[in-house]
Design an enzyme around this catalytic site. Structure first.
Site, PDB file in Angstrom:
ATOM      1  N   ASP A  84       0.893  -1.368  -0.015  1.00 18.30           N
ATOM      2  CA  ASP A  84       0.029   0.041   0.008  1.00 18.30           C
ATOM      3  C   ASP A  84       1.023   1.258  -0.045  1.00 18.30           C
ATOM      4  OD1 ASP A  84      -2.418   1.413   0.220  1.00 18.30           O
ATOM      5  OD2 ASP A  84      -2.616   1.349   2.555  1.00 18.30           O
ATOM      6  N   HIS A  85       0.600   2.149  -1.021  1.00 17.24           N
ATOM      7  CA  HIS A  85       1.190   3.325  -0.749  1.00 17.24           C
ATOM      8  C   HIS A  85       2.752   3.460  -1.064  1.00 17.24           C
ATOM      9  CE1 HIS A  85      -1.952   6.089  -0.565  1.00 17.24           C
ATOM     10  NE2 HIS A  85      -2.720   5.376   0.456  1.00 17.24           N
ATOM     11  N   ASP A 106       2.509   4.885  -5.493  1.00 20.01           N
ATOM     12  CA  ASP A 106       1.561   6.320  -5.506  1.00 20.01           C
ATOM     13  C   ASP A 106       2.843   7.495  -5.541  1.00 20.01           C
ATOM     14  OD1 ASP A 106       0.702   8.722  -4.497  1.00 20.01           O
ATOM     15  OD2 ASP A 106       0.364   7.943  -2.570  1.00 20.01           O
TER      16      ASP A 106
HETATM   17  P1  13P Z   1      -8.387   5.019   6.390  1.00 24.16           P
HETATM   18  O1  13P Z   1      -7.308   5.094   7.452  1.00 24.16           O
HETATM   19  O2  13P Z   1      -9.038   6.370   6.524  1.00 24.16           O
HETATM   20  O3  13P Z   1      -9.110   4.004   6.578  1.00 24.16           O
HETATM   21  O4  13P Z   1      -7.645   4.890   5.031  1.00 24.16           O
HETATM   22  C1  13P Z   1      -7.005   3.479   4.883  1.00 24.16           C
HETATM   23  C2  13P Z   1      -6.365   3.758   3.385  1.00 24.16           C
HETATM   24  O5  13P Z   1      -6.896   4.416   2.487  1.00 24.16           O
HETATM   25  C3  13P Z   1      -4.891   2.935   3.325  1.00 24.16           C
HETATM   26  O6  13P Z   1      -4.499   3.105   2.067  1.00 24.16           O
END
Ligand code: 13P
Length: 283
Positions: A84-85, A106
């Site tokens: 993620d990211h 990202d």
């Molecule tokens: P939240 O922490 O707002 O649920 O977002 C999580 C997210 O988008 C991780 O990439």
């Protein structure tokens, strides 16, 4: 079973639900998420950020923990292991080499051209290895302030061009969604989301799924979202429960008891989210 997300996204698109992506922070959270989703017969995406990977001790550590838990716990729902990211090519490469089945590049803070270039580099590496790629355009903020500032929103024309020029598998637009708590009234632009969906014609991802009610989540799914990311609500529920437990049990110092005291609260959130986005019983 660790899977690529394509099949999951196609089924979700066809039947009008979304796959949950839960951020996992440690071994116990992976276990809790897998168990809760197995109980719900819900496919799941385990999302790990580069910072969490550092916390775990490396990409291969995360992969091995996930794989071992899937086998030891007899998990038979489809599981995607997702980076993620990540904001550079190297992180994506390391995740792919370690066995992750999906990565998010990202580069949304860079220029459009730089974002296209770095995303293409990741695509080139990932596609030869059967790994899915998600990318972001427009900025999904993390502090929750200024969320109604249109400068952060994805531009429709740019979104279309970005997807054409990169060929990514899924697209994370910015439509007024934020990571973390909403400090101002959230003002999600569903018209923009629907228009983006029509133009890009690929699965959409909604980041910042926490503290959005069921109607909003359903509206997003109606507009073409097939993956919803949740992190804050899980961390919040877990830490409240742990704080409460420690207040009542001042003499406890066994870390296992402390970490486990948040398990039920965490799982309750997961069960709720799985119902809200319709992933329950879709295995
Ligand atoms: P939240 O922490 O707002 O649920 O977002 C999580 C997210 O988008 C991780 O990439």
């Amino acid at each position: 079973m660790l899977v690529n997300s394509n099949e999951l996204f196609n089924a979700a698109l066809k039947e009008g639900y979304a796959i949950p992506a839960y951020n996992v922070n440690n071994l116990e959270w992976i276990k809790f998420v897998l168990e809760a989703c197995q109980e719900d017969n819900s496919p799941v995406i385990l999302a790990v950020t580069p910072k969490s990977i550092q916390y775990f001790g490396g990409y291969k550590v995360v992969y091995n923990v996930v794989n071992s838990l899937i086998s030891e716990l007899n998990i038979n729902i489809p599981v995607v292991l997702h980076l993620d990211h990540a904001n550079d090519f190297d992180s994506c490469k390391k995740a792919i080499d370690a066995g992750f089945t999906s990565v998010m590049i990202d580069a949304s803070l860079k220029t459009f051209e730089q974002n296209v270039d770095i995303t293409n580099k990741v695509m080139d590496y990932a596609k030869k290895r059967g790994v899915n790629v998600e990318a972001e355009l427009g900025v999904i903020k993390t502090d929750g302030y200024g969320i109604n500032d249109r400068a952060y929103y994805s531009d429709l024309e740019n979104s279309k061009n970005f997807v054409i020029q990169t060929g990514i598998d899924s697209f994370a637009p910015s439509i007024g969604n934020v990571h973390g708590f909403y400090k101002e009234n959230d003002n999600l632009d569903f018209d923009l989301l629907g228009a983006i969906c029509k133009e890009v014609k690929i699965p959409l991802v909604l980041h910042g799924g926490s503290n959005l009610d069921e109607n909003k989540l359903k509206a997003a799914i109606f507009c073409g979202v097939v993956k919803v990311n949740f992190n804050t609500d899980l961390m919040h529920a877990w830490s409240l429960a742990v704080r409460e437990y420690l207040k009542k049990n001042v003499d406890v110092y066994d870390p296992r008891k402390i970490i486990l005291s948040g398990e039920d609260a965490l799982k309750e959130v997961i069960h709720k989210k799985n119902c809200m986005i319709g992933s329950k019983n879709r295995k």
